[in-house]
Design an enzyme around this catalytic site. Structure first.
Site, PDB file in Angstrom:
ATOM      1  N   ASP A 146       0.848  -1.195   0.000  1.00 18.39           N
ATOM      2  CA  ASP A 146       0.000   0.000   0.000  1.00 18.39           C
ATOM      3  C   ASP A 146       0.885   1.247   0.000  1.00 18.39           C
ATOM      4  OD1 ASP A 146      -1.118   0.205   3.493  1.00 18.39           O
ATOM      5  OD2 ASP A 146       0.837  -0.176   2.644  1.00 18.39           O
ATOM      6  N   TYR A 205       2.959   4.698   0.836  1.00 20.76           N
ATOM      7  CA  TYR A 205       3.640   5.181   2.037  1.00 20.76           C
ATOM      8  C   TYR A 205       2.651   5.971   2.883  1.00 20.76           C
ATOM      9  CZ  TYR A 205       8.025   4.153  -0.459  1.00 20.76           C
ATOM     10  OH  TYR A 205       9.049   3.550  -1.142  1.00 20.76           O
ATOM     11  N   PHE A 238       6.703   2.259  -4.457  1.00 23.14           N
ATOM     12  CA  PHE A 238       8.106   2.473  -4.080  1.00 23.14           C
ATOM     13  C   PHE A 238       8.625   3.881  -4.368  1.00 23.14           C
ATOM     14  CE2 PHE A 238       7.831  -2.152  -4.624  1.00 23.14           C
ATOM     15  CZ  PHE A 238       8.295  -2.572  -3.377  1.00 23.14           C
ATOM     16  N   HIS A 241      11.368  -9.215   0.174  1.00 24.31           N
ATOM     17  CA  HIS A 241      11.028  -7.797   0.013  1.00 24.31           C
ATOM     18  C   HIS A 241      12.277  -6.952   0.277  1.00 24.31           C
ATOM     19  CE1 HIS A 241       8.952  -3.952   0.628  1.00 24.31           C
ATOM     20  NE2 HIS A 241       7.945  -4.500  -0.030  1.00 24.31           N
TER      21      HIS A 241
END
Length: 251
Positions: free
Chosen positions: A72, A74, A85, A199
């Protein structure tokens, strides 16, 4: 007066890909929940509503070469842009605000020989056909995952499966368990190139048997190199992951 959230915010080509989804109870559930959340407290929702679908606006269906799945947006102030990102260019790479995921992405690119990103703004990836797609497209400031249950899953799952079925030879970068949970949707499509690792955030970067970075930062998972190799093999132009410094044409 235009609604704060509606299907009209989604580009036509992506709406066409989603077919009759907008007649479904799942869409009406999402639409009602988002409209209510925005009417109640729009100023605390990120990214701003006009940027919920920025990833789709910058990367038309026909141009998609690579998909990078995030979770989701930031939830810290000043970061979310509507691209997984990505953060605004003015946030210094050595500042505390700069997310650990992006730090490790920068390290991976440098280790693979592409050089280092000068900042965390990934608009230039999207403009080359990299779909930077979160699986929830909104969040409340300070509350990670706060909009996960508003109904985004139905939209994003259908988008992933429809894209995989319509277009072959896409590179999918699945970083972490959440992104990898979408694997069956991707595998329902035609020839797809799927890359998986842990991740890139924090300590999780090293934690699986397919680490995003090798412990000690000696090597990366090689995803950026492998993506470009695949694209070249399938007669597509590779991604310029790191922009070349601007040079003075008259020097």
């Amino acid at each position: 007066m235009k609604a704060l959230f509606s299907k009209d915010d989604i580009p036509n080509d992506w709406r066409e890909l989603l077919g009759d989804y907008f007649e479904s109870t799942e869409w009406h559930f999402l639409e009602k929940n988002l409209q209510s959340a925005l009417a109640l407290d729009a100023v605390s929702i990120r990214p701003e509503p006009q940027n919920f679908f920025k990833a789709l606006k910058l990367c038309p269906v026909d141009s998609v070469k690579v998909v990078i799945l995030g979770q989701d947006p930031y939830h810290s102030p000043g970061l979310a842009q509507g691209l997984a990102f990505s953060i605004p260019a003015q946030i210094a790479v050595n500042s505390r605000e700069f997310p650990s995921s992006l730090r490790n992405i920068r390290k991976a690119l440098a280790l693979e020989g592409f050089g280092s990103l000068s900042n965390g703004d990934l608009h230039h990836w999207a403009q080359q056909g990299v779909l930077l797609l979160n699986t929830a497209l909104s969040v409340k400031l300070g509350e990670a995952g706060s909009h996960t249950n508003l109904g985004w899953k139905s939209l994003i799952d259908l988008l992933i499966s429809a894209l995989a079925k319509q277009k072959s030879n896409i590179v999918w970068m699945l970083w972490g368990g959440h992104a990898q949970s979408k694997l069956p949707l991707i595998e329902s499509g035609r020839t797809q190139h799927i890359l998986q690792s842990s991740h890139p955030s924090g300590l999780g970067v090293y934690k699986t048997n397919r680490p995003f970075l090798e412990p000690g930062g000696k090597a990366s998972c090689g995803h950026f190199t492998q993506a470009n190799q695949w694209l070249i093999e399938h007669k597509a132009s590779p991604i310029q992951w790191v922009e070349s410094p601007q040079t003075d044409l008259f020097s």
